[in-house]
Design an enzyme around this catalytic site. Structure first.
Site, PDB file in Angstrom:
ATOM      1  N   CYS A  10      79.634   9.869  48.478  1.00 30.91           N
ATOM      2  CA  CYS A  10      79.465   8.880  49.547  1.00 30.91           C
ATOM      3  C   CYS A  10      77.958   8.637  49.755  1.00 30.91           C
ATOM      4  O   CYS A  10      77.122   9.343  49.189  1.00 30.91           O
ATOM      5  CB  CYS A  10      80.108   9.375  50.829  1.00 30.91           C
ATOM      6  SG  CYS A  10      79.175  10.683  51.619  1.00 30.91           S
ATOM      7  N   CYS A  13      75.726  11.680  50.580  1.00 33.49           N
ATOM      8  CA  CYS A  13      75.555  12.583  49.441  1.00 33.49           C
ATOM      9  C   CYS A  13      74.563  11.990  48.442  1.00 33.49           C
ATOM     10  O   CYS A  13      73.719  12.705  47.891  1.00 33.49           O
ATOM     11  CB  CYS A  13      76.904  12.838  48.767  1.00 33.49           C
ATOM     12  SG  CYS A  13      78.151  13.559  49.868  1.00 33.49           S
TER      13      CYS A  13
END
Lengths: 77, 139
Positions: A10, A13
């Site tokens: 995501c 991250c």
């Protein structure tokens, strides 16, 4: 030195991975940065959430995006 | 991958003593139900007690911990303190008037009271929208 960024991919991250890579480059440290996206592998570290960062097998932060300064401190130890 | 996963800054980590008495198991059941109700996320107190580094770091980094002890012995509290974690919300079920015994047929009313006490202890801590690492995106 081996650095693992734990997270499925995501934006948070991805941002963590970018910060870690920038910190490594700026510090001039020889390090391999790996992105771990497999949830079973992530679970093996016992982390409560992601993004998480692991430096040479030690979990350094969990569930938050570290600052570049934080990452550079981890590279010194 | 969804953009609303990962740490929200409002996560509540729920740690139950899960001990060998009715109140220990009421603590465990309350943690399960609070997780199912999306109030927070139950996590492994044993991992912290065992000194597993990823578990300890997780507890240090999470915004809010709700520790549920069945009785005044305080195993959850002691486990956290031994790991160097001093900031947590704490509920002791015997202090709610629930009598400690070895009857493992849990009273649903006791579980409800335990959950209510945890919610009250975490009042103002925010809503847990954080998802654990083992269950999908960012957990």
């Amino acid at each position: 030195m081996n650095i693992k960024v734990l997270g499925p991919g995501c934006p948070k991250c991805q941002q963590t991975e970018r910060i870690v890579k920038e910190a490594v480059a700026e510090a001039g440290v020889a390090a391999v940065v790996e992105k771990v996206t497999d949830m079973l592998q992530i679970a093996d570290y016992g982390v409560f959430g992601t993004p998480s960062v692991v430096v040479d097998g030690e979990v350094k932060c969990v569930g938050k995006i570290p600052t570049k300064e934080e990452v550079k401190k981890w590279l010194k130890h | 991958m969804t953009q609303e996963c990962c740490a929200s800054g409002k996560a509540i980590m729920i740690l139950a003593c899960s001990g060998g008495s009715n109140v220990g198991q009421i603590a465990n059941q309350a943690a399960i139900e609070l997780t199912e109700e999306a109030f927070g996320t139950m996590y492994c107190l044993a991992g912290i007690g065992g000194g597993l580094q990823g578990f300890i770091q997780s507890a240090k980094d999470v915004p809010v911990i709700a520790a549920i002890d069945g009785c005044a012995v305080g195993c959850a509290r002691a486990t956290l303190k031994r790991a160097g974690i001093d900031a947590f919300r704490h509920v002791v079920l015997t202090e709610l008037g629930i009598e400690k015994n070895k009857n493992f047929r849990l009273n649903p009313e006791d579980v409800r009271r335990a959950k209510e006490a945890v919610r009250a202890a975490c009042n103002g801590a925010g809503v847990a929208v954080f998802k654990p690492a083992a269950g999908g995106c960012c957990g």
